[in-house]
Design a protein around this motif. Structure first.
Motif, PDB file in Angstrom:
ATOM      1  N   LEU A 139      20.915 -14.281  32.461  1.00 22.61           N
ATOM      2  CA  LEU A 139      20.235 -15.668  32.188  1.00 22.61           C
ATOM      3  C   LEU A 139      19.172 -15.883  32.856  1.00 22.61           C
ATOM      4  CD1 LEU A 139      23.526 -18.020  32.549  1.00 22.61           C
ATOM      5  CD2 LEU A 139      22.025 -17.686  30.575  1.00 22.61           C
ATOM      6  N   PHE A 140      18.961 -15.102  34.031  1.00 21.14           N
ATOM      7  CA  PHE A 140      17.577 -15.259  34.886  1.00 21.14           C
ATOM      8  C   PHE A 140      16.597 -14.559  33.872  1.00 21.14           C
ATOM      9  CE2 PHE A 140      14.571 -13.727  37.797  1.00 21.14           C
ATOM     10  CZ  PHE A 140      14.125 -14.698  38.574  1.00 21.14           C
ATOM     11  N   PRO A 189      14.093 -29.807  37.596  1.00 19.16           N
ATOM     12  CA  PRO A 189      15.239 -29.262  37.912  1.00 19.16           C
ATOM     13  C   PRO A 189      15.403 -28.578  39.340  1.00 19.16           C
ATOM     14  CG  PRO A 189      14.673 -28.865  35.863  1.00 19.16           C
ATOM     15  CD  PRO A 189      13.519 -29.547  36.475  1.00 19.16           C
ATOM     16  N   THR A 190      14.470 -27.974  39.829  1.00 19.13           N
ATOM     17  CA  THR A 190      14.613 -27.345  41.192  1.00 19.13           C
ATOM     18  C   THR A 190      14.878 -28.215  42.336  1.00 19.13           C
ATOM     19  OG1 THR A 190      12.636 -25.772  40.142  1.00 19.13           O
ATOM     20  CG2 THR A 190      13.121 -26.024  42.686  1.00 19.13           C
ATOM     21  N   PHE A 191      14.280 -29.515  42.186  1.00 17.91           N
ATOM     22  CA  PHE A 191      14.499 -30.672  43.140  1.00 17.91           C
ATOM     23  C   PHE A 191      15.848 -31.131  43.120  1.00 17.91           C
ATOM     24  CE2 PHE A 191       9.588 -30.586  42.909  1.00 17.91           C
ATOM     25  CZ  PHE A 191       9.560 -30.384  44.507  1.00 17.91           C
ATOM     26  N   VAL A 192      16.452 -31.329  41.766  1.00 20.26           N
ATOM     27  CA  VAL A 192      17.558 -31.882  41.580  1.00 20.26           C
ATOM     28  C   VAL A 192      18.564 -30.964  41.862  1.00 20.26           C
ATOM     29  CG1 VAL A 192      19.107 -33.004  39.860  1.00 20.26           C
ATOM     30  CG2 VAL A 192      16.666 -33.305  40.033  1.00 20.26           C
ATOM     31  N   PHE A 193      18.521 -29.788  41.654  1.00 22.71           N
ATOM     32  CA  PHE A 193      19.561 -28.573  41.954  1.00 22.71           C
ATOM     33  C   PHE A 193      19.286 -27.728  43.177  1.00 22.71           C
ATOM     34  CE2 PHE A 193      19.827 -30.093  37.404  1.00 22.71           C
ATOM     35  CZ  PHE A 193      20.976 -30.510  37.462  1.00 22.71           C
ATOM     36  N   ASN A 216      24.773 -22.439  36.456  1.00 17.78           N
ATOM     37  CA  ASN A 216      24.478 -23.651  35.625  1.00 17.78           C
ATOM     38  C   ASN A 216      22.993 -24.060  35.943  1.00 17.78           C
ATOM     39  OD1 ASN A 216      27.351 -24.054  35.094  1.00 17.78           O
ATOM     40  ND2 ASN A 216      27.939 -24.886  36.900  1.00 17.78           N
ATOM     41  N   TYR A 217      22.572 -23.872  37.240  1.00 15.24           N
ATOM     42  CA  TYR A 217      21.152 -24.141  37.432  1.00 15.24           C
ATOM     43  C   TYR A 217      20.158 -23.590  36.579  1.00 15.24           C
ATOM     44  CZ  TYR A 217      16.700 -23.790  39.930  1.00 15.24           C
ATOM     45  OH  TYR A 217      15.292 -23.975  40.473  1.00 15.24           O
ATOM     46  N   ILE A 218      20.500 -22.044  36.410  1.00 15.17           N
ATOM     47  CA  ILE A 218      19.640 -21.362  35.439  1.00 15.17           C
ATOM     48  C   ILE A 218      19.602 -21.592  34.214  1.00 15.17           C
ATOM     49  CG2 ILE A 218      19.241 -18.963  34.426  1.00 15.17           C
ATOM     50  CD1 ILE A 218      18.220 -19.368  37.263  1.00 15.17           C
ATOM     51  N   SER A 219      20.738 -22.262  33.731  1.00 13.02           N
ATOM     52  CA  SER A 219      21.061 -22.790  32.331  1.00 13.02           C
ATOM     53  C   SER A 219      20.384 -23.883  32.098  1.00 13.02           C
ATOM     54  CB  SER A 219      22.667 -22.932  32.052  1.00 13.02           C
ATOM     55  OG  SER A 219      23.379 -21.788  32.346  1.00 13.02           O
ATOM     56  N   VAL A 220      20.367 -24.606  33.113  1.00 14.63           N
ATOM     57  CA  VAL A 220      19.544 -26.091  33.087  1.00 14.63           C
ATOM     58  C   VAL A 220      18.061 -25.660  33.062  1.00 14.63           C
ATOM     59  CG1 VAL A 220      18.723 -28.268  34.510  1.00 14.63           C
ATOM     60  CG2 VAL A 220      21.190 -27.453  34.061  1.00 14.63           C
TER      61      VAL A 220
END
Length: 247
Positions: A139-140, A189-193, A216-220
């Motif tokens: 995913l990365f 997304p970086t700040f949120v997660f 999940n973070y990478i997916s977002v």
């Protein structure tokens, strides 16, 4: 038509890339063959070469976009009965080809440095890391490729915004401002997660993920970058079709 434009794009820019890539490969080969025992000098020279090669590659990509569409060549380009989305797609594909070529050159250099100056079990540890984090690593990699496309398109869009006739003397400021705003939005997304992914260091120095939330973070990130790419693609194509101001 896309293939013809892509062929023209590559033929118009390959000379500088070939020279830069060849010079780096020759220097790297000489250093690793005759100066391998000088670890500090060889490592510093190769890292400097990688950075320089990366700067040259992306600077050429963006300069090519600017000159081809907003310079003298633009008068010919925009008289052709070609959809702007096709023109933009040819630019992006060409940029992707040169970026992948850059990676093909740099990755073996990094591996050579690791094999010569790092622990002997580096390959084994890398394989173990991949086995433990297979889904995340894949995913990365996907997110990294999407991010490259998105980053290139952000610059393209910023250049197109800076060329709008309404800016007059503030075109450079408008371009940088556009780039900054989009990058801030992209970092949401970086700040949120930011706290959902945790990692633990192994004895070899590799970070092993210990929470499934990181996937999940990478997916977002993938979805968010893809959405930004799609929106910017059509906005940039619209600007090329309707708001082009040649100089």
């Amino acid at each position: 038509m896309l293939l013809k434009l892509l062929k023209y794009e590559i033929k118009s820019s390959y000379g500088r890339f070939i020279v830069a890539f060849s010079v780096y490969i020759i220097i790297a080969a000489v250093l690793m063959t005759f100066f391998r025992e000088y670890e500090t000098v060889t490592t510093a020279a190769l890292i400097f070469g990688m950075v320089a090669l990366t700067v040259i590659t992306f600077l050429t990509i963006f300069t090519r976009y600017n000159r081809n569409l907003y310079g003298n060549e633009g008068y010919l380009m925009f008289t052709l009965p070609i959809d702007s989305k096709v023109v933009l797609a040819s630019k992006l594909i060409s940029a992707f080809i040169w970026t992948v070529t850059l990676a093909i050159i740099i990755v073996p250099s990094i591996m050579a440095l690791n094999l010569n100056y790092s622990e002997s079990n580096i390959i084994k540890e890398t394989y173990k890391y991949f086995e433990k984090n297979k889904v995340y690593t894949i995913l990365f990699g996907i997110e990294y490729l999407i991010n490259i496309f998105r980053s290139v398109l952000v610059i393209y869009f910023s250049i197109s915004i800076s060329k709008l006739h309404i800016w007059k003397k503030f075109s450079v400021l408008a371009g940088f401002g556009t780039y900054f705003i989009i990058e801030v939005v992209s970092s949401i997304p970086t700040f949120v997660f930011k706290n959902v992914a945790e990692a633990a260091k192994t004895t070899a120095g590799f970070s092993v993920l210990v929470k499934n939330y990181s996937i999940n973070y990478i997916s977002v990130r993938c979805i968010f970058d893809l959405l930004i790419f799609i929106v910017l693609f059509f906005l940039t194509a619209y600007l090329l079709n309707n708001k082009t101001s040649l100089k």
